[in-house]
Scaffold this active site. Sequence first.
Site, short mmCIF file in Angstrom:
data_model
loop_
_atom_site.label_atom_id
_atom_site.label_comp_id
_atom_site.label_asym_id
_atom_site.label_seq_id
_atom_site.Cartn_x
_atom_site.Cartn_y
_atom_site.Cartn_z
N GLU A 60 19.19 -25.98 -27.75
CA GLU A 60 20.10 -25.83 -26.56
C GLU A 60 20.66 -27.27 -26.00
O GLU A 60 21.66 -27.61 -25.59
CB GLU A 60 19.51 -25.06 -25.54
CG GLU A 60 19.63 -23.35 -25.85
CD GLU A 60 18.36 -23.32 -26.91
OE1 GLU A 60 17.54 -24.10 -26.83
OE2 GLU A 60 18.42 -22.11 -27.47
N HIS A 129 15.49 -13.98 -21.10
CA HIS A 129 16.95 -13.64 -21.64
C HIS A 129 17.56 -12.97 -20.40
O HIS A 129 18.56 -13.06 -20.30
CB HIS A 129 16.52 -12.40 -22.30
CG HIS A 129 15.99 -12.66 -23.61
ND1 HIS A 129 14.70 -13.47 -24.14
CD2 HIS A 129 16.53 -12.63 -24.95
CE1 HIS A 129 14.69 -13.74 -25.27
NE2 HIS A 129 15.71 -13.21 -25.86
#
Lengths: 325, 360
Positions: A60, A129
């Site tokens: 990321e 998440h």
Amino acid sequence: MAQMTMIQAITDAMRIELKNDENVLVFGEDVGQNGGVFRATEGLQKEFGEERVFDTPLAESAIGGLAFGLAMQGFRPVPEIQFFGFVYEAMDAINGQIARIRYRSGGTQNAPITIRSPFGGGVHTPELHADSLEGLMAQQPGLKVVIPSTPYDAKGLLIASIRDNDPVIFLEHMKLYRSFRGEVPEEEYTIELGKADVKREGSDVTLVAYGAMVHSCLKAAEELEKDGIQAEVIDLRTVMPIDFETVMKSVEKTNRVVVVQEAQRQAGMASHIIAEIQEKAILHLEAPVLRVTAPDTVYAFTQAEEVWLPNYNDIIEKVNKVINF
Amino acid sequence: MKRTLENIEKQFETFQILNEEGKIINEDAMPDLSDDELKELMHRMVYTRILDQRSIALNRQGRLGFYAPTAGQEGSQLGTQYALEQEDFILPAYRDVPQLIWQGLPLYQAFLFSRGHYHGNQMPEGVHALSPQIIIGAQYTQAAGIALGMKIRGKKNVAITYTGDGGTSQGDFYEGMNFAGAYKAPAIFVVQNNRFAISVPVEKQTAATTLAQKAVAAGIEGIQVDGMDILAVYAATKEARERAINGEGPTLIETLTYRYGPHTMAGDDPTRYRTEDLDNEWEKKDPLVRFRKFLENKGLWSEEEENKVIDQAKKEIKEAIKKADEQPKQKVTDLIKNMYEELPAHLQEQMEEYKAKESK
């Protein structure tokens, strides 16, 4: 007008902008061949080729750095962070770099980047998440943070975000992806960032929310109406910057406010909104402004999720408190 | 289990052209530079050494702010920069102001960067660069993005970025090389291994014998170069650049170098972590000393010429400081103005508040 789910509206917005502007690039983990883990980029690589819509290696921070670098070459990157809990890996790339480049360069460089990412509770994901981290991003000067609540808004806001010359964090609540369809024009349109939308008019109490909580507020408003309470529901749509003009107008009308967020209570958007309301409109208030939030724990394990997440009953309870104050 | 590490490490020998005595020891690798170009390299190293000395003095007088000394690293910094074209993109670390200056950043702006004035970060037309990166590692992933952008645009240019030995421990270091490698993007990753990350020696930074070998894991080329030998640094960078623009992918260049001074001028004391013996050992390898000998032997350099550069540097530094002094004082309203293309309502309010404060 077409009926679309929010995920279809999001794909449609990207397709339109990929078509409109050759500088738009869409990339991230699994967004190419696979069309994204939620199929948000379904068919886009096939339509626009591997140079415009592509997979990245799994990192990321480098996805953020890649977007930054592409922006320096005049592109308009639309990277995806697969789940927003993973953004911790990219905090420097986004908050330390992308958000600051216009400022750092004295206005000579800018990063027209739209970082899309799913988030939000109620879909039984593993840890990291579902977290609502909009407050974390909204605290960073230089970013805009957008959270749509309907398919119509999602399309117009995403097109506006991609066209914006400053970086936008575009957060897509997972529970809203496919839970309902809404009318979405097939042609292109934009919704101005930083403008709230009154999703329901009412005169007795103002509910301020965004994302999935807008729907909890609307449900609460329906229930409250049975008791003769008319709730106004304001969907902020953009939590950075916030459209306080619309909020204040409503406060002056209803004199009672409940702010609702899915995130934990500590240092959240609701606290910021309430601070502004009391600074600007305290004399219009007939009751303290109350908050509906999740408790201050790390995001709930899935078996406790339903109770942990704020729901319409929690909202009704707080509304009754401000009405009966 | 087959052991491969030793075999890999053996392949990373230090690339050198000019030894400490100023003798060419690797004639085949000698880059194709004219006499004027060779003199230009010396000119730049001398100038930059003077700039460093003056910057340290100005910092001590309180006339400069943040400053990371460069003496010792001129071969590494200027050799890589000299191999670039004007359209190439530089992503410097905080010590890499000289590369920006020689790419075209006016000296007074370099001083303004040091003083914490945003005009120091406004790259002039034709200088393709970011201002020096303060955090360690971010520039590596950004370089991958810029390089990928160049590739998509079909440009025959490279993105070059710098970090130090400490930077190779960051995740971004590997991520940047890995992304650039996966996309075969035209990037050059430079590690200026000056042996100390502030105080932590490179031996404590990693188990790897060389930092260049870290390229292997990313599947890209890596080379270790004598960073005190400007010819070797130049040649290695030039080759990496050629490979990059020919679509052969990125290169990691480790330059073995040394900073004579402290980490920065903000109170670092190298005697706490370095010995005088080590300082002396490295000063014998000095990039200026050996290159001066080389040029003198060729009859290309003299004390007179060197003094001319020194005088020019001093004069231009004086003028640049004067120009930096004349720069309008920075305002909070300027900073607010540079947050977004269009100011949102809350910043408009704050703008009014600070306009009022600043007009008092």
